[in-house]
Design an enzyme around this catalytic site. Structure first.
Site, mmCIF file in Angstrom:
data_model
loop_
_atom_site.group_PDB
_atom_site.id
_atom_site.type_symbol
_atom_site.label_atom_id
_atom_site.label_comp_id
_atom_site.label_asym_id
_atom_site.label_seq_id
_atom_site.Cartn_x
_atom_site.Cartn_y
_atom_site.Cartn_z
ATOM 1 N N GLU A 1 8.493 -14.887 -10.698
ATOM 2 C CA GLU A 1 7.686 -13.789 -10.374
ATOM 3 C C GLU A 1 7.283 -12.893 -11.519
ATOM 4 O OE1 GLU A 1 10.702 -11.376 -8.753
ATOM 5 O OE2 GLU A 1 9.447 -10.092 -7.462
ATOM 6 N N TRP B 1 -2.408 -2.913 -1.801
ATOM 7 C CA TRP B 1 -1.853 -4.419 -1.815
ATOM 8 C C TRP B 1 -2.791 -5.092 -0.718
ATOM 9 C CZ3 TRP B 1 0.802 -7.893 1.376
ATOM 10 C CH2 TRP B 1 1.158 -9.267 0.739
ATOM 11 N N LYS C 1 13.360 -14.715 -10.217
ATOM 12 C CA LYS C 1 12.776 -13.766 -11.229
ATOM 13 C C LYS C 1 11.983 -14.323 -12.313
ATOM 14 C CE LYS C 1 14.038 -10.934 -9.611
ATOM 15 N NZ LYS C 1 14.580 -10.430 -8.696
ATOM 16 N N LYS D 1 6.097 -4.074 -3.931
ATOM 17 C CA LYS D 1 7.759 -3.905 -3.697
ATOM 18 C C LYS D 1 8.067 -4.185 -2.384
ATOM 19 C CE LYS D 1 11.604 -2.506 -5.698
ATOM 20 N NZ LYS D 1 12.024 -3.544 -6.298
ATOM 21 N N ARG E 1 4.058 -0.173 -4.729
ATOM 22 C CA ARG E 1 3.752 -0.624 -3.453
ATOM 23 C C ARG E 1 2.429 -1.567 -3.287
ATOM 24 N NH1 ARG E 1 6.705 1.887 0.378
ATOM 25 N NH2 ARG E 1 5.508 1.227 1.940
ATOM 26 N N ASN F 1 -1.861 2.386 5.445
ATOM 27 C CA ASN F 1 -0.711 1.164 4.987
ATOM 28 C C ASN F 1 -0.377 0.120 6.303
ATOM 29 O OD1 ASN F 1 1.374 -0.308 3.953
ATOM 30 N ND2 ASN F 1 2.818 1.210 4.202
ATOM 31 N N GLY F 2 -0.675 -0.948 6.260
ATOM 32 C CA GLY F 2 -0.265 -1.861 7.349
ATOM 33 C C GLY F 2 -1.376 -2.792 7.755
ATOM 34 N N GLU G 1 18.200 -16.812 -7.950
ATOM 35 C CA GLU G 1 17.665 -15.531 -8.221
ATOM 36 C C GLU G 1 17.086 -15.567 -9.338
ATOM 37 O OE1 GLU G 1 16.876 -13.045 -6.798
ATOM 38 O OE2 GLU G 1 17.095 -11.639 -8.207
ATOM 39 N N HIS H 1 19.307 -36.354 -7.651
ATOM 40 C CA HIS H 1 18.506 -36.794 -6.455
ATOM 41 C C HIS H 1 17.073 -36.355 -6.325
ATOM 42 C CE1 HIS H 1 22.282 -37.849 -4.887
ATOM 43 N NE2 HIS H 1 23.025 -36.745 -5.397
ATOM 44 N N CYS I 1 0.797 -1.058 0.131
ATOM 45 C CA CYS I 1 0.022 -0.037 -0.023
ATOM 46 C C CYS I 1 0.889 1.224 0.004
ATOM 47 C CB CYS I 1 -0.915 0.050 1.201
ATOM 48 S SG CYS I 1 -2.192 -1.309 1.379
HETATM 49 O O1 M6R Z 1 13.165 -4.797 -0.009
HETATM 50 P P1 M6R Z 1 13.636 -5.936 0.354
HETATM 51 O O2 M6R Z 1 14.815 -6.205 -0.275
HETATM 52 O O3 M6R Z 1 13.659 -6.369 1.796
HETATM 53 O O4 M6R Z 1 12.789 -6.917 -0.279
HETATM 54 C C1 M6R Z 1 12.672 -8.478 -0.326
HETATM 55 C C2 M6R Z 1 11.952 -9.174 -1.143
HETATM 56 O O5 M6R Z 1 10.624 -9.029 -0.993
HETATM 57 C C3 M6R Z 1 12.293 -8.781 -2.646
HETATM 58 O O6 M6R Z 1 13.754 -9.126 -2.848
HETATM 59 C C4 M6R Z 1 11.550 -9.673 -3.710
HETATM 60 O O7 M6R Z 1 11.799 -10.954 -3.647
HETATM 61 C C5 M6R Z 1 11.622 -9.192 -4.917
HETATM 62 N N1 M6R Z 1 10.445 -8.721 -5.489
HETATM 63 C C6 M6R Z 1 12.084 -10.174 -5.860
HETATM 64 O O8 M6R Z 1 12.309 -9.753 -7.366
#
Ligand code: M6R
Length: 587
Positions: free
Chosen positions: A466, A72, A463, A582, A27, A96-97, A459, A482, A2
């Site tokens: 996601e 969100w 990516k 984010k 956000r 927000n929260g 990673e 395995h 949010c």
């Molecule tokens: O702001 P942060 O680095 O703490 O965020 C952690 C994760 O939420 C963030 O890296 C998330 O996995 C990314 N969207 C991945 O691309």
């Protein structure tokens, strides 16, 4: 998680809020809403969907005070009714929260009352109205004293010509400019509008009127809060001709490496004190930050010989960690806001440990908690998928490990500069898209590697899943046989990263095993022998030879571009993947 924004004292306040809300969409983008106020009357529009969906309603939102929200969803599905702002009697608010005790508060104060939404936020606005006896600030102080959980709230009261802002564990900043007062979730939302800001602390209550801001503590005693220069610049928010922020930010990987390296050189002075006598390191982070920690672990162990563990922050918090004065906890977070990481850092402090924050956000909650900060200078990252912050984090961890090892950081910086130059070349390449087509058609995409290549594989997988929603997994190449091999068939794709000549033949075994099960393979390599041995059998993408320990900075760019191109082929919006936001400021 949010985004919230507010302004008072600005002509066409709703239009100002609308524009700024768009900058906060990363956000959350489940719904959007704005409420304005004129002569004690509220005007509101809110709707499921993105901020642009309310653009047509702005003209009927009168007044020079307005609040806005981009959501969100946590409590209550994405819907018009659950969209913020929420209004009750003489109050309107955005939140927000998460209010963890909302059900108990509802039961206690509003038994039998039908709420207009399923949100936890609605109970807050109803409490404000319930406790209101002509003093809006007093109603706010009483209400927040009952709340358990996290919140940043922007509140309008029909009898108060301005805004009231308060927060706990979620970010809120105040901005100053041109006879008007502003507030937002973060500094970039006010870039180009406010050259000075104040970062609110937990429990602060700010009363904003046109051109004036007063700060109070929870007992409504006046307190002082300092103004700082707004670190966000509006040009960072331009797409610079790119169709998406993700591509723009991948293109900024080289500058992220260089700027982080330079920032480290300036900021490293005090670090030795914190690192003196450290015998064990625990790295905590979530998602991409956790994945960069996997790379960092190798650096700390290889260069400094310090045993290092990497934990997801959400698990670490609940494990009764064993910490002593010789344990350094490195908390990695792009935003510096991630609830699990922030809480993990607080836990460590409570246990008497040292916390070093590696973050892209200098004024975040995490930097406030940490004993020392290693800056990541990636610049504002808007795409939900982390790219340039990942390479910035690796850069920061590399430099930190050299300091810990007592090695020459200048030589390290030179290597980083050279690697940044090589990364530029990869970004310009057009052949990465070819395998994206295979990924887009696959039932599953597996990322494999050994040692540092495995770290990047995790990673790459994150990516891809996601932003393309193609199921994916990253695992050590040696683990293939395995279990995961059972998944390989003609409808799967595998990306095998091979950058260490010593381990190359082992990883090539995995390539052979996949090919013999008719799986598609892309080999990402800078090992000449591997090139020769795999060319003609699998798709091969050659990357430049570089320092062994810095190869993740190059292979990362490949997997980021691969994910981006796959997402585009599948018609996804890479900047705003479904269900995600984010900054994850809730558990
Ligand atoms: O702001 P942060 O680095 O703490 O965020 C952690 C994760 O939420 C963030 O890296 C998330 O996995 C990314 N969207 C991945 O691309």
């Amino acid at each position: 998680m949010c985004g919230i924004v507010g302004v008072t004292g600005a002509v066409g306040a709703a239009g100002v809020v609308y524009k700024r809300l768009k900058l906060l969409e990363y956000r959350g983008y489940d719904s959007a809403g704005i409420a304005s106020m004129l002569d004690g009357r509220f005007y509101i529009c809110k709707r499921r969907g993105r901020v642009y969906s309310i653009g047509g309603d702005i003209k009927r939102l009168h007044g020079d005070t307005a609040i806005g929200h981009t959501r969100w969803a946590t409590h209550g599905a994405p819907s018009d009714a659950n969209a913020h702002p929420h209004i009750a009697g003489r109050f309107a608010l955005v939140h927000n929260g998460i209010i963890e005790n909302y059900a108990a508060l509802k039961e206690k104060y509003f038994s039998g009352v039908e709420f207009a939404s399923q949100t936890d936020s609605e109970v807050v606005v109803r409490l404000l109205d319930l406790f209101y006896e002509g003093d809006a600030l007093a109603a706010v102080a009483k209400t927040v004293s009952l709340l358990v959980g996290s919140y940043a709230l922007v509140i309008m009261c029909a009898d108060f010509d301005g805004l009231i802002v308060t927060k706990k564990a979620n970010p809120a900043i105040i901005g100053y400019g041109d006879g008007a007062s502003y507030c937002a979730s973060d500094a970039p939302a006010l870039a180009g509008l406010c050259s000075e800001i104040t970062v609110l602390g937990d429990g602060d209550i700010a009363a904003l009127t046109a051109g004036r801001v007063e700060f109070y503590d929870g007992n409504l005693h006046v307190i002082c809060r300092e103004k700082i220069a707004n670190p966000a610049v509006s040009t960072e928010l331009d797409l610079h001709g790119c169709p998406h922020y993700m591509l723009k930010e991948i293109r900024e990987v080289p500058s992220s490496i260089i700027r982080t390296c330079d920032a480290y050189t300036c900021a490293s002075d005090g670090l030795s004190d914190y690192l003196n006598g450290v015998e064990r390191i625990i790295i905590v982070g979530c998602g991409t930050a956790y994945n960069s920690g996997l790379v960092g672990k190798r650096y700390f162990e290889a260069f400094a010989g310090i045993p290092t563990e990497v934990e997801t922050a959400g698990e670490f918090r609940y494990k009764q960690p064993i910490i002593n004065g010789r344990t350094a906890v490195i908390a990695i977070s792009q935003s510096g806001e991630t609830a699990d990481t922030v809480e993990a850092a607080k836990l460590v402090k409570g246990l008497g440990g040292k916390v070093i924050a590696v973050t892209n956000s200098p004024y975040s909650e995490l930097t406030r908690i940490a004993d020392a900060v290693v800056p990541v200078e990636a610049g504002q990252e808007i795409c939900v998928a982390a790219t340039k912050s990942y390479t910035g984090q690796i850069t920061a961890l590399y430099m930190l490990s050299l300091t810990l090892a007592g090695m020459d950081t200048q030589t390290g910086a030179k290597k980083l500069y050279e690697t940044a130059e090589l990364a530029k070349g990869i970004i310009e390449r057009t052949d990465i898209g070819a395998f994206a087509d295979t990924c887009a058609r696959s039932d599953g995409v597996y990322f494999l590697g050994r040692d540092l290549d495995y770290a990047v594989a995790t990673e790459g997988s994150l990516k891809l899943k996601e932003i393309s929603y193609v199921p994916s997994e990253g695992y050590p190449a040696g683990e293939l046989k395995h279990g995961t091999l059972a998944l390989i068939d003609i409808r799967t794709a595998s990306v095998v990263i091979i950058t260490d000549p010593a381990l190359a033949p082992k990883s090539e075994n995995a390539v052979e095993q996949i090919l013999s099960r008719r799986g598609k393979v892309l080999v990402v390599t800078n090992v000449k022998d591997t090139l020769q041995r795999t060319e003609g059998k699998a798709d091969v993408l050659e990357i430049p030879v570089c320092d062994k320990y810095l190869s993740p900075l190059l292979s990362a760019v490949v997997v980021q571009l691969l994910a981006y191109k796959t997402a585009l082929l599948l018609g996804r919006d890479p900047d705003k993947p479904r269900n995600l936001a984010k900054s994850v400021t809730v558990e």
